[in-house]
Design a protein around this motif. Structure first.
Motif, PDB file in Angstrom:
ATOM      1  N   GLU A 103       0.828  -1.208   0.000  1.00 20.89           N
ATOM      2  CA  GLU A 103       0.000   0.000   0.000  1.00 20.89           C
ATOM      3  C   GLU A 103       0.862   1.257   0.000  1.00 20.89           C
ATOM      4  OE1 GLU A 103      -2.999   0.246   2.931  1.00 20.89           O
ATOM      5  OE2 GLU A 103      -3.906  -1.704   2.462  1.00 20.89           O
ATOM      6  N   ALA A 104       1.955   1.219   0.766  1.00 16.13           N
ATOM      7  CA  ALA A 104       2.861   2.383   0.781  1.00 16.13           C
ATOM      8  C   ALA A 104       3.488   2.600  -0.597  1.00 16.13           C
ATOM      9  CB  ALA A 104       3.945   2.179   1.832  1.00 16.13           C
ATOM     10  N   VAL A 105       3.832   1.511  -1.281  1.00 15.42           N
ATOM     11  CA  VAL A 105       4.399   1.635  -2.626  1.00 15.42           C
ATOM     12  C   VAL A 105       3.362   2.193  -3.591  1.00 15.42           C
ATOM     13  CG1 VAL A 105       5.375   0.358  -4.564  1.00 15.42           C
ATOM     14  CG2 VAL A 105       6.085  -0.192  -2.243  1.00 15.42           C
ATOM     15  N   MET A 106       2.122   1.688  -3.523  1.00 12.53           N
ATOM     16  CA  MET A 106       1.067   2.181  -4.403  1.00 12.53           C
ATOM     17  C   MET A 106       0.759   3.654  -4.140  1.00 12.53           C
ATOM     18  SD  MET A 106       0.174   0.010  -6.630  1.00 12.53           S
ATOM     19  CE  MET A 106      -1.276   0.901  -7.161  1.00 12.53           C
ATOM     20  N   THR A 107       0.812   4.043  -2.873  1.00  9.71           N
ATOM     21  CA  THR A 107       0.588   5.452  -2.546  1.00  9.71           C
ATOM     22  C   THR A 107       1.667   6.334  -3.155  1.00  9.71           C
ATOM     23  OG1 THR A 107      -0.495   4.810  -0.475  1.00  9.71           O
ATOM     24  CG2 THR A 107       0.303   7.073  -0.647  1.00  9.71           C
ATOM     25  N   ARG A 108       2.916   5.864  -3.097  1.00  7.40           N
ATOM     26  CA  ARG A 108       4.006   6.644  -3.682  1.00  7.40           C
ATOM     27  C   ARG A 108       3.858   6.723  -5.200  1.00  7.40           C
ATOM     28  NH1 ARG A 108       8.817   8.197  -1.806  1.00  7.40           N
ATOM     29  NH2 ARG A 108       8.578   6.911   0.064  1.00  7.40           N
ATOM     30  N   ILE A 109       3.452   5.618  -5.834  1.00  4.29           N
ATOM     31  CA  ILE A 109       3.279   5.626  -7.288  1.00  4.29           C
ATOM     32  C   ILE A 109       2.140   6.566  -7.679  1.00  4.29           C
ATOM     33  CG2 ILE A 109       2.624   4.210  -9.267  1.00  4.29           C
ATOM     34  CD1 ILE A 109       4.053   1.872  -7.960  1.00  4.29           C
ATOM     35  N   ALA A 110       1.030   6.519  -6.951  1.00  2.07           N
ATOM     36  CA  ALA A 110      -0.095   7.416  -7.250  1.00  2.07           C
ATOM     37  C   ALA A 110       0.314   8.874  -7.098  1.00  2.07           C
ATOM     38  CB  ALA A 110      -1.273   7.089  -6.328  1.00  2.07           C
ATOM     39  N   ILE A 124       6.770  -3.185  -9.284  1.00  2.32           N
ATOM     40  CA  ILE A 124       5.375  -2.721  -9.305  1.00  2.32           C
ATOM     41  C   ILE A 124       5.236  -1.507 -10.215  1.00  2.32           C
ATOM     42  CG2 ILE A 124       3.479  -1.882  -7.878  1.00  2.32           C
ATOM     43  CD1 ILE A 124       4.658  -3.387  -5.540  1.00  2.32           C
ATOM     44  N   LEU A 125       6.199  -0.596 -10.154  1.00  8.34           N
ATOM     45  CA  LEU A 125       6.153   0.596 -11.014  1.00  8.34           C
ATOM     46  C   LEU A 125       6.268   0.210 -12.478  1.00  8.34           C
ATOM     47  CD1 LEU A 125       6.075   3.667 -11.250  1.00  8.34           C
ATOM     48  CD2 LEU A 125       8.560   3.679 -10.979  1.00  8.34           C
ATOM     49  N   ASP A 126       7.095  -0.778 -12.789  1.00  9.06           N
ATOM     50  CA  ASP A 126       7.207  -1.236 -14.178  1.00  9.06           C
ATOM     51  C   ASP A 126       5.887  -1.813 -14.680  1.00  9.06           C
ATOM     52  OD1 ASP A 126       9.822  -0.445 -14.205  1.00  9.06           O
ATOM     53  OD2 ASP A 126      10.646  -2.436 -13.789  1.00  9.06           O
ATOM     54  N   PHE A 127       5.188  -2.560 -13.829  1.00  9.31           N
ATOM     55  CA  PHE A 127       3.884  -3.103 -14.215  1.00  9.31           C
ATOM     56  C   PHE A 127       2.889  -1.975 -14.478  1.00  9.31           C
ATOM     57  CE2 PHE A 127      -0.402  -4.375 -12.868  1.00  9.31           C
ATOM     58  CZ  PHE A 127      -0.636  -5.423 -13.738  1.00  9.31           C
ATOM     59  N   VAL A 128       2.858  -0.982 -13.600  1.00  4.91           N
ATOM     60  CA  VAL A 128       1.925   0.141 -13.764  1.00  4.91           C
ATOM     61  C   VAL A 128       2.255   0.921 -15.034  1.00  4.91           C
ATOM     62  CG1 VAL A 128       1.133   2.308 -12.745  1.00  4.91           C
ATOM     63  CG2 VAL A 128       1.456   0.301 -11.298  1.00  4.91           C
ATOM     64  N   ASN A 129       3.536   1.215 -15.262  1.00  6.77           N
ATOM     65  CA  ASN A 129       3.919   1.951 -16.470  1.00  6.77           C
ATOM     66  C   ASN A 129       3.606   1.159 -17.732  1.00  6.77           C
ATOM     67  OD1 ASN A 129       4.865   4.191 -15.073  1.00  6.77           O
ATOM     68  ND2 ASN A 129       6.964   3.441 -14.983  1.00  6.77           N
ATOM     69  N   GLY A 130       3.762  -0.156 -17.657  1.00  7.71           N
ATOM     70  CA  GLY A 130       3.429  -0.967 -18.821  1.00  7.71           C
ATOM     71  C   GLY A 130       1.954  -0.935 -19.162  1.00  7.71           C
ATOM     72  N   LYS A 131       1.103  -0.841 -18.162  1.00  7.18           N
ATOM     73  CA  LYS A 131      -0.340  -0.786 -18.405  1.00  7.18           C
ATOM     74  C   LYS A 131      -0.811   0.598 -18.832  1.00  7.18           C
ATOM     75  CE  LYS A 131      -1.504  -5.005 -17.728  1.00  7.18           C
ATOM     76  NZ  LYS A 131      -2.082  -5.783 -18.859  1.00  7.18           N
ATOM     77  N   THR A 132      -0.205   1.631 -18.301  1.00  5.74           N
ATOM     78  CA  THR A 132      -0.646   2.991 -18.620  1.00  5.74           C
ATOM     79  C   THR A 132       0.042   3.562 -19.847  1.00  5.74           C
ATOM     80  OG1 THR A 132       1.031   3.933 -17.141  1.00  5.74           O
ATOM     81  CG2 THR A 132      -1.138   3.419 -16.192  1.00  5.74           C
ATOM     82  N   GLY A 133       1.157   2.971 -20.269  1.00  3.62           N
ATOM     83  CA  GLY A 133       1.894   3.503 -21.398  1.00  3.62           C
ATOM     84  C   GLY A 133       2.707   4.728 -21.071  1.00  3.62           C
ATOM     85  N   ARG A 134       2.966   4.961 -19.784  1.00  9.22           N
ATOM     86  CA  ARG A 134       3.789   6.100 -19.367  1.00  9.22           C
ATOM     87  C   ARG A 134       5.165   5.614 -18.906  1.00  9.22           C
ATOM     88  NH1 ARG A 134      -1.889   6.988 -19.706  1.00  9.22           N
ATOM     89  NH2 ARG A 134      -2.393   9.158 -19.244  1.00  9.22           N
ATOM     90  N   GLN A 135       6.067   6.559 -18.740  1.00  8.46           N
ATOM     91  CA  GLN A 135       7.395   6.290 -18.197  1.00  8.46           C
ATOM     92  C   GLN A 135       7.610   7.215 -17.000  1.00  8.46           C
ATOM     93  OE1 GLN A 135       9.444   3.852 -18.987  1.00  8.46           O
ATOM     94  NE2 GLN A 135       8.066   3.127 -20.614  1.00  8.46           N
ATOM     95  N   VAL A 136       7.010   6.832 -15.878  1.00  8.01           N
ATOM     96  CA  VAL A 136       7.041   7.646 -14.666  1.00  8.01           C
ATOM     97  C   VAL A 136       8.053   7.049 -13.697  1.00  8.01           C
ATOM     98  CG1 VAL A 136       5.680   8.538 -12.742  1.00  8.01           C
ATOM     99  CG2 VAL A 136       4.639   8.298 -15.000  1.00  8.01           C
ATOM    100  N   THR A 137       8.840   7.887 -13.057  1.00  2.88           N
ATOM    101  CA  THR A 137       9.777   7.454 -12.031  1.00  2.88           C
ATOM    102  C   THR A 137       9.239   7.830 -10.652  1.00  2.88           C
ATOM    103  OG1 THR A 137      10.997   9.540 -12.245  1.00  2.88           O
ATOM    104  CG2 THR A 137      11.744   7.673 -13.577  1.00  2.88           C
ATOM    105  N   HIS A 165       8.656   9.557  -7.305  1.00  2.00           N
ATOM    106  CA  HIS A 165       8.817  10.931  -6.843  1.00  2.00           C
ATOM    107  C   HIS A 165       9.086  10.916  -5.341  1.00  2.00           C
ATOM    108  CE1 HIS A 165       8.165  15.225  -6.315  1.00  2.00           C
ATOM    109  NE2 HIS A 165       7.338  14.932  -5.329  1.00  2.00           N
ATOM    110  N   TYR A 166      10.132  11.616  -4.940  1.00  2.00           N
ATOM    111  CA  TYR A 166      10.500  11.719  -3.531  1.00  2.00           C
ATOM    112  C   TYR A 166      10.324  13.165  -3.076  1.00  2.00           C
ATOM    113  CZ  TYR A 166      12.584   7.100  -4.107  1.00  2.00           C
ATOM    114  OH  TYR A 166      12.774   5.766  -4.369  1.00  2.00           O
ATOM    115  N   THR A 167       9.757  13.324  -1.910  1.00  2.00           N
ATOM    116  CA  THR A 167       9.562  14.663  -1.372  1.00  2.00           C
ATOM    117  C   THR A 167      10.902  15.240  -0.908  1.00  2.00           C
ATOM    118  OG1 THR A 167       9.131  13.792   0.849  1.00  2.00           O
ATOM    119  CG2 THR A 167       7.248  14.027  -0.638  1.00  2.00           C
TER     120      THR A 167
END
Length: 414
Positions: free
Chosen positions: A140-147, A227-240, A242-244
């Motif tokens: 959940e913490a990883v998904m929150t960071r990706i969102a 997990i980020l690679d899976f999300v980017n593969g589904k959305t077609g984006r290349q997002v890294t 983000h750190y505060t």
């Protein structure tokens, strides 16, 4: 069609129509209903400039009116598109949600993830309580960071034919209908839902999760990058990720603490090296080990020990790229590189070891050390060849190699 004779007192370009005098114009009854008659009043004959000013004002009024009509037509078409109301609702909820990730109830999950139309990409995590799902809080913490990363970079918005992206979490422990809806047996799951998924239920009325639209978590928690690679593969984006600013300060502080610790160790070694000269090569090997691990790259890009292949559902030790690596991969290859050099050093220094008094024992130790040097060196070359895909050196020089004195070398020999 305009019938009659043209007014001689009015210029042709003064009005878009042909203008005629009342007395001279006549309308013939030829069965053509499209024939029109435009009269030319004496007023405009006396004031042709007035007529030109009126035609210009009419054009200035018609252009904004036509533009407003076109905008209304297009806006009405978008507002009336299937699922446009759901996109608007999700956008408003995402804007107000903490960290821009939604927490759905069972009814909301069915409405926004299952029911059609869905003109958007929804990444829904099926999670649970930490009492029976130890991996769920971390995921959940990883998904929150990706969102949050998608929101900060604006990648959640539609662009270049790509669908808008939304993120959500569902606690299946409290929403039992979601478990029955997908016939779940394990959690967590990461579901990617768009207009092409969940089209038809099975005979039981359920929607089983398909492998291509579902990130299955194995026994070990996958890395955030997987997990980020899976999300980017589904959305077609290349997002890294983000750190505060606070997180970057913590990473920088961690790096400073490591450097401070290394400086303290170096200072102690400098003080002790006079009494124990063996500490000098040991310190040199430690410096080589730290320098070849690539730990500073992992500190800035994420301390991920291993990767995760969501297709084979297995952990991945090596990342097939020359520009990135896992932390475990760096530590393993640094240890292999340093150990191969140590083995070569032992193989040539064994005759000088005082505790090896028998000649046969010295020869055996040298051969064993040299064998491990060759084996470890070959492993380093094989793994690097696998990472790059092009690096394939041979033990003997190639037939095309230049032969001659050392001055003929161009720095290409190993």
């Amino acid at each position: 069609k305009v019938l009659g004779e043209r007014c001689s007192s009015v210029r042709q370009e003064a009005f878009p129509f042909q203008i005629f005098s009342d007395k001279q114009a006549s309308l013939r009854d030829d069965g053509d209903d499209e024939s029109i008659l435009i009269s030319c009043p004496p007023y405009f004959q006396r004031n042709p400039n007035r007529l030109m000013r009126m035609s210009d004002s009419i054009r200035r009024m018609l252009c904004p009116l036509a533009l407003a009509i076109l905008c209304a037509v297009f806006q009405g078409g978008w507002a009336g598109a299937p699922g446009a109301d759901k996109v608007t609702e999700l956008a408003l909820m995402t804007k107000k949600a903490p960290n821009h990730i939604l927490h759905f109830s069972g009814d909301q999950y069915k409405k926004y993830v299952i029911e059609v139309p869905r003109p958007y990409m929804m990444l829904a995590m099926l999670s649970g309580d930490a009492s029976y799902c130890k991996e769920c809080p971390g995921v959940e913490a990883v998904m929150t960071r990706i969102a949050r990363s998608y929101w900060v970079t604006g990648a959640n918005k539609p662009s270049e034919g790509r669908l808008p992206v939304f993120f959500s979490i569902v606690d299946v422990g409290q929403e039992r209908p979601v478990v029955d809806l997908h016939e779940l047996r394990t959690i967590p799951h990461l579901v990617a839902s768009d207009s092409k998924t969940f089209k038809k239920p099975n005979r039981k009325g359920a929607h089983p999760l398909k492998a291509k639209d579902n990130f299955v978590f194995g026994n070990k928690a996958p890395s955030p990058m997987a997990i980020l690679d899976f999300v980017n593969g589904k959305t077609g984006r290349q997002v890294t990720m983000h750190y505060t600013f606070q997180e970057r300060i913590r990473h920088f502080g961690f790096l400073l603490s490591i450097l401070g610790g290394l400086c303290a160790v170096a200072l102690v070694l400098v003080l002790l090296v006079r009494r124990f000269p063996i500490l000098m090569p040991i310190g040199a090997l430690l410096i080589e080990f730290v320098a070849t691990t690539g730990i500073f790259h992992n500190i800035s890009h994420g301390m991920v020990w291993q990767g995760w292949d969501h297709q084979t559902k297995q952990a991945v030790t090596f990342q097939r790229s020359t520009r990135s690596q896992y932390l475990g991969e760096g530590v393993m290859m640094a240890g292999t590189t340093v150990l191969s050099g140590v083995c070569l050093l032992i193989s040539v220094s064994a005759p000088h070891f005082s505790f090896l008094r028998k000649r046969k024992l010295v020869d055996i130790s040298s051969l064993i050390a040299f064998f491990f040097f060759v084996w470890l060196s070959r492993k380093v070359i094989e793994i690097y060849s696998w990472k790059t895909g092009w690096y394939s050196p041979t033990f003997l020089p190639a037939p095309s190699a230049t032969m001659g004195p050392l001055k003929a070398d161009r720095g290409n020999s190993f």
